[in-house]
Design a protein around this motif. Structure first.
Motif, PDB file in Angstrom:
ATOM      1  N   GLY A   1       0.830  -1.194   0.000  1.00 30.18           N
ATOM      2  CA  GLY A   1       0.000   0.000   0.000  1.00 30.18           C
ATOM      3  C   GLY A   1       0.865   1.244   0.000  1.00 30.18           C
ATOM      4  O   GLY A   1       1.997   1.222  -0.498  1.00 30.18           O
ATOM      5  N   PRO A   2       0.364   2.374   0.557  1.00 32.88           N
ATOM      6  CA  PRO A   2       1.185   3.583   0.661  1.00 32.88           C
ATOM      7  C   PRO A   2       2.514   3.297   1.355  1.00 32.88           C
ATOM      8  O   PRO A   2       3.557   3.813   0.970  1.00 32.88           O
ATOM      9  CB  PRO A   2       0.308   4.527   1.490  1.00 32.88           C
ATOM     10  CG  PRO A   2      -1.089   4.073   1.206  1.00 32.88           C
ATOM     11  CD  PRO A   2      -1.008   2.580   1.081  1.00 32.88           C
ATOM     12  N   ALA A   3       2.462   2.453   2.391  1.00 27.38           N
ATOM     13  CA  ALA A   3       3.663   1.847   2.969  1.00 27.38           C
ATOM     14  C   ALA A   3       3.541   0.349   2.727  1.00 27.38           C
ATOM     15  O   ALA A   3       2.429  -0.179   2.605  1.00 27.38           O
ATOM     16  CB  ALA A   3       3.760   2.140   4.461  1.00 27.38           C
ATOM     17  N   THR A   4       4.670  -0.350   2.650  1.00 25.11           N
ATOM     18  CA  THR A   4       4.635  -1.806   2.504  1.00 25.11           C
ATOM     19  C   THR A   4       4.771  -2.417   3.884  1.00 25.11           C
ATOM     20  O   THR A   4       5.764  -2.178   4.588  1.00 25.11           O
ATOM     21  CB  THR A   4       5.762  -2.293   1.580  1.00 25.11           C
ATOM     22  OG1 THR A   4       5.621  -1.668   0.304  1.00 25.11           O
ATOM     23  CG2 THR A   4       5.696  -3.800   1.399  1.00 25.11           C
ATOM     24  N   SER A   5       3.755  -3.172   4.290  1.00 22.10           N
ATOM     25  CA  SER A   5       3.700  -3.737   5.637  1.00 22.10           C
ATOM     26  C   SER A   5       3.835  -5.252   5.592  1.00 22.10           C
ATOM     27  O   SER A   5       3.286  -5.908   4.701  1.00 22.10           O
ATOM     28  CB  SER A   5       2.372  -3.385   6.316  1.00 22.10           C
ATOM     29  OG  SER A   5       2.208  -1.988   6.428  1.00 22.10           O
ATOM     30  N   LEU A   6       4.546  -5.796   6.559  1.00 26.74           N
ATOM     31  CA  LEU A   6       4.639  -7.241   6.763  1.00 26.74           C
ATOM     32  C   LEU A   6       4.009  -7.543   8.111  1.00 26.74           C
ATOM     33  O   LEU A   6       4.466  -7.040   9.137  1.00 26.74           O
ATOM     34  CB  LEU A   6       6.106  -7.686   6.737  1.00 26.74           C
ATOM     35  CG  LEU A   6       6.399  -9.134   7.157  1.00 26.74           C
ATOM     36  CD1 LEU A   6       5.768 -10.135   6.193  1.00 26.74           C
ATOM     37  CD2 LEU A   6       7.914  -9.362   7.263  1.00 26.74           C
ATOM     38  N   VAL A   7       2.945  -8.345   8.106  1.00 27.46           N
ATOM     39  CA  VAL A   7       2.239  -8.701   9.328  1.00 27.46           C
ATOM     40  C   VAL A   7       2.537 -10.161   9.626  1.00 27.46           C
ATOM     41  O   VAL A   7       2.360 -11.026   8.760  1.00 27.46           O
ATOM     42  CB  VAL A   7       0.727  -8.460   9.184  1.00 27.46           C
ATOM     43  CG1 VAL A   7      -0.004  -8.859  10.463  1.00 27.46           C
ATOM     44  CG2 VAL A   7       0.459  -6.993   8.857  1.00 27.46           C
ATOM     45  N   LEU A   8       3.010 -10.457  10.845  1.00 22.75           N
ATOM     46  CA  LEU A   8       3.482 -11.789  11.194  1.00 22.75           C
ATOM     47  C   LEU A   8       2.979 -12.230  12.557  1.00 22.75           C
ATOM     48  O   LEU A   8       2.824 -11.418  13.474  1.00 22.75           O
ATOM     49  CB  LEU A   8       5.013 -11.804  11.256  1.00 22.75           C
ATOM     50  CG  LEU A   8       5.817 -11.918   9.967  1.00 22.75           C
ATOM     51  CD1 LEU A   8       7.292 -11.749  10.293  1.00 22.75           C
ATOM     52  CD2 LEU A   8       5.563 -13.252   9.288  1.00 22.75           C
ATOM     53  N   ARG A   9       2.759 -13.528  12.670  1.00 19.39           N
ATOM     54  CA  ARG A   9       2.536 -14.128  13.975  1.00 19.39           C
ATOM     55  C   ARG A   9       3.131 -15.520  13.978  1.00 19.39           C
ATOM     56  O   ARG A   9       2.916 -16.294  13.042  1.00 19.39           O
ATOM     57  CB  ARG A   9       1.044 -14.217  14.303  1.00 19.39           C
ATOM     58  CG  ARG A   9       0.798 -14.837  15.675  1.00 19.39           C
ATOM     59  CD  ARG A   9      -0.657 -15.136  15.959  1.00 19.39           C
ATOM     60  NE  ARG A   9      -0.775 -15.859  17.211  1.00 19.39           N
ATOM     61  CZ  ARG A   9      -1.717 -16.759  17.484  1.00 19.39           C
ATOM     62  NH1 ARG A   9      -2.648 -17.035  16.592  1.00 19.39           N
ATOM     63  NH2 ARG A   9      -1.734 -17.390  18.642  1.00 19.39           N
ATOM     64  N   ILE A  10       3.887 -15.818  15.015  1.00 19.25           N
ATOM     65  CA  ILE A  10       4.369 -17.191  15.204  1.00 19.25           C
ATOM     66  C   ILE A  10       3.432 -17.857  16.213  1.00 19.25           C
ATOM     67  O   ILE A  10       2.471 -18.502  15.818  1.00 19.25           O
ATOM     68  CB  ILE A  10       5.847 -17.206  15.637  1.00 19.25           C
ATOM     69  CG1 ILE A  10       6.709 -16.599  14.499  1.00 19.25           C
ATOM     70  CG2 ILE A  10       6.311 -18.628  15.938  1.00 19.25           C
ATOM     71  CD1 ILE A  10       8.190 -16.542  14.781  1.00 19.25           C
TER      72      ILE A  10
ATOM     73  N   SER B   1       2.397  -9.107  14.999  1.00 23.38           N
ATOM     74  CA  SER B   1       3.264  -7.932  14.902  1.00 23.38           C
ATOM     75  C   SER B   1       3.278  -7.383  13.483  1.00 23.38           C
ATOM     76  O   SER B   1       3.041  -8.113  12.520  1.00 23.38           O
ATOM     77  CB  SER B   1       4.690  -8.287  15.334  1.00 23.38           C
ATOM     78  OG  SER B   1       4.709  -8.728  16.686  1.00 23.38           O
ATOM     79  N   VAL B   2       3.583  -6.092  13.371  1.00 15.92           N
ATOM     80  CA  VAL B   2       3.585  -5.410  12.082  1.00 15.92           C
ATOM     81  C   VAL B   2       4.946  -4.776  11.843  1.00 15.92           C
ATOM     82  O   VAL B   2       5.477  -4.065  12.711  1.00 15.92           O
ATOM     83  CB  VAL B   2       2.487  -4.333  12.014  1.00 15.92           C
ATOM     84  CG1 VAL B   2       2.459  -3.677  10.631  1.00 15.92           C
ATOM     85  CG2 VAL B   2       1.119  -4.913  12.360  1.00 15.92           C
ATOM     86  N   PHE B   3       5.497  -5.035  10.658  1.00 17.06           N
ATOM     87  CA  PHE B   3       6.766  -4.454  10.233  1.00 17.06           C
ATOM     88  C   PHE B   3       6.511  -3.546   9.028  1.00 17.06           C
ATOM     89  O   PHE B   3       5.572  -3.760   8.265  1.00 17.06           O
ATOM     90  CB  PHE B   3       7.754  -5.550   9.827  1.00 17.06           C
ATOM     91  CG  PHE B   3       8.120  -6.491  10.945  1.00 17.06           C
ATOM     92  CD1 PHE B   3       9.312  -6.348  11.627  1.00 17.06           C
ATOM     93  CD2 PHE B   3       7.253  -7.516  11.316  1.00 17.06           C
ATOM     94  CE1 PHE B   3       9.643  -7.206  12.665  1.00 17.06           C
ATOM     95  CE2 PHE B   3       7.578  -8.380  12.350  1.00 17.06           C
ATOM     96  CZ  PHE B   3       8.775  -8.227  13.028  1.00 17.06           C
ATOM     97  N   THR B   4       7.366  -2.560   8.848  1.00 18.74           N
ATOM     98  CA  THR B   4       7.271  -1.662   7.703  1.00 18.74           C
ATOM     99  C   THR B   4       8.579  -1.719   6.931  1.00 18.74           C
ATOM    100  O   THR B   4       9.668  -1.739   7.529  1.00 18.74           O
ATOM    101  CB  THR B   4       6.987  -0.224   8.165  1.00 18.74           C
ATOM    102  OG1 THR B   4       5.741  -0.208   8.888  1.00 18.74           O
ATOM    103  CG2 THR B   4       6.867   0.716   6.963  1.00 18.74           C
TER     104      THR B   4
ATOM    105  N   VAL C   1       4.694  -2.111  14.962  1.00 25.27           N
ATOM    106  CA  VAL C   1       3.638  -2.435  15.928  1.00 25.27           C
ATOM    107  C   VAL C   1       4.006  -3.777  16.549  1.00 25.27           C
ATOM    108  O   VAL C   1       3.955  -4.816  15.883  1.00 25.27           O
ATOM    109  CB  VAL C   1       2.239  -2.532  15.269  1.00 25.27           C
ATOM    110  CG1 VAL C   1       1.182  -2.872  16.315  1.00 25.27           C
ATOM    111  CG2 VAL C   1       1.878  -1.236  14.561  1.00 25.27           C
ATOM    112  N   ALA C   2       4.384  -3.769  17.821  1.00 20.79           N
ATOM    113  CA  ALA C   2       4.835  -5.003  18.469  1.00 20.79           C
ATOM    114  C   ALA C   2       3.702  -5.989  18.673  1.00 20.79           C
ATOM    115  O   ALA C   2       3.888  -7.208  18.525  1.00 20.79           O
ATOM    116  CB  ALA C   2       5.499  -4.685  19.804  1.00 20.79           C
ATOM    117  N   ALA C   3       2.524  -5.480  19.025  1.00 21.86           N
ATOM    118  CA  ALA C   3       1.383  -6.362  19.294  1.00 21.86           C
ATOM    119  C   ALA C   3       0.104  -5.661  18.841  1.00 21.86           C
ATOM    120  O   ALA C   3      -0.441  -4.820  19.554  1.00 21.86           O
ATOM    121  CB  ALA C   3       1.298  -6.705  20.783  1.00 21.86           C
ATOM    122  N   ALA C   4      -0.335  -5.995  17.641  1.00 23.19           N
ATOM    123  CA  ALA C   4      -1.585  -5.416  17.135  1.00 23.19           C
ATOM    124  C   ALA C   4      -2.750  -5.891  17.983  1.00 23.19           C
ATOM    125  O   ALA C   4      -2.749  -7.014  18.507  1.00 23.19           O
ATOM    126  CB  ALA C   4      -1.795  -5.830  15.681  1.00 23.19           C
TER     127      ALA C   4
END
Length: 315
Positions: free
Chosen positions: A146-155, A160-163, A174-177
């Motif tokens: 999107g406007p920023a590229t985000s990586l959303v992950l959960r083990i 968590s969200v990375f940019t 975002v450490a804990a959405a």
């Protein structure tokens, strides 16, 4: 700021799993670059082929699939790849310990109008075989372009969200959405109303009634038509995403695919405090019967999912 490698070191001691996540993250970086340049490179439009689901493939569907294949083939930890764009599962390494199931480019119908699209993936233990419940997932995630590229992950813990930074690093933003328990937004394709079942019709009718209705509050409807975009909004500010079983999709079991759309998104939403459901049971509890199996999908704020499930009980 914490980068992806540092985060992985604290989230898991499984090097094979960490490397699989990093391979998908690297594929996401390359896909993001391709998408930015696609209109200039003439890579938009149809590819002239259909996938196993009978859907017309865009050129960028195939390009994204090839990028994922390239990155996973370079990783000996990957045993098998399941992709929306491939009829059959692809064997990678005989020594691999994890399976990756992916939709390489979700929402590709939006490409020509520059709307957020994404890559969705699920990682499973190879020892369990291809057809495992969502509860067996080792990790899941998506990349939102999107406007920023985000990586959303959960083990196993929080979602968590990375940019994506300008230097190509994924930085933790975002450490804990946290999906709010209650919300005043719902996402559904209302053009399909003529196919809806009674529970869906009643939920939407009650919602649009606003303060005067049984729900007792005003709702807004949001619908992007890209699952990644709709789920990312819900993950950030709440709401409910609805692609329920209807009279047109009933013979197929639903619209969205269990292994590489419903399960990873349910994993992420539940990790952020939300809920998932087919209307009859939790998505992560569904027993898979095929690699391209379809299911109804209800995801989002816990109160809204519970209200939808209540309509199914009453209907």
């Amino acid at each position: 700021m914490t980068n992806l490698s540092q985060w992985l070191a604290t989230e898991t001691n499984d090097d094979k799993l960490a490397s699989a996540i990093e391979s998908m993250a690297a594929a996401g970086v390359e896909i993001a670059t391709v998408l930015r340049q696609a209109p200039i490179a003439g890579q938009t439009g149809l590819a002239g082929a259909t996938n196993v689901q009978g859907e017309a493939q865009k050129a960028l569907d195939l390009i994204s699939n090839d990028i994922v294949l390239k990155h996973l083939r370079e990783n000996p930890a990957i045993s098998i790849l399941v992709s929306e764009e491939l009829d059959e599962a692809v064997e990678m390494s005989s020594q691999g310990e994890v399976i990756v199931a992916t939709d390489p480019l979700d929402g590709s119908s939006n490409l020509d109008v520059n709307v957020t699209v994404g890559t969705i993936f699920s990682i499973l233990p190879a020892a369990g075989g291809l057809l495992q419940k969502g509860t067996a997932q080792l990790a899941a995630g998506y990349v939102a372009y999107g406007p920023a590229t985000s990586l959303v992950l959960r083990i196993k813990g929080a979602t968590s969200v990375f940019t994506l930074a300008s230097d190509g690093q994924w930085l933790l933003t975002v450490a804990a959405a946290l999906v709010p328990e209650a919300s005043g937004e719902f996402a559904i394709n209302t053009a399909r109303e003529r196919f809806w079942d009674a529970a869906t019709k009643n939920y939407v009718k009650e919602s649009v009634a606003g303060e005067a209705g049984a729900a007792g509050k005003r709702y807004n409807m949001r619908w992007v038509g890209s699952m990644v975009a709709d789920i990312h909004r819900i993950l950030m500010r709440g709401g409910i995403f609805l692609y329920p079983l209807d009279s047109e999709t009933a013979s197929k079991g639903g619209r969205l695919r269990l292994l590489y759309e419903a399960n990873p998104m349910a994993w992420l939403v539940e990790g952020a405090g939300g809920r998932s459901s087919t209307g009859q049971q939790g998505i992560l509890a569904v027993e898979p019967t095929g690699i391209h199996q379809r299911v109804p999908v209800i995801l989002g704020s816990a109160e809204e999912v519970a209200r939808m499930e209540d309509w199914y009980r009453r209907s």
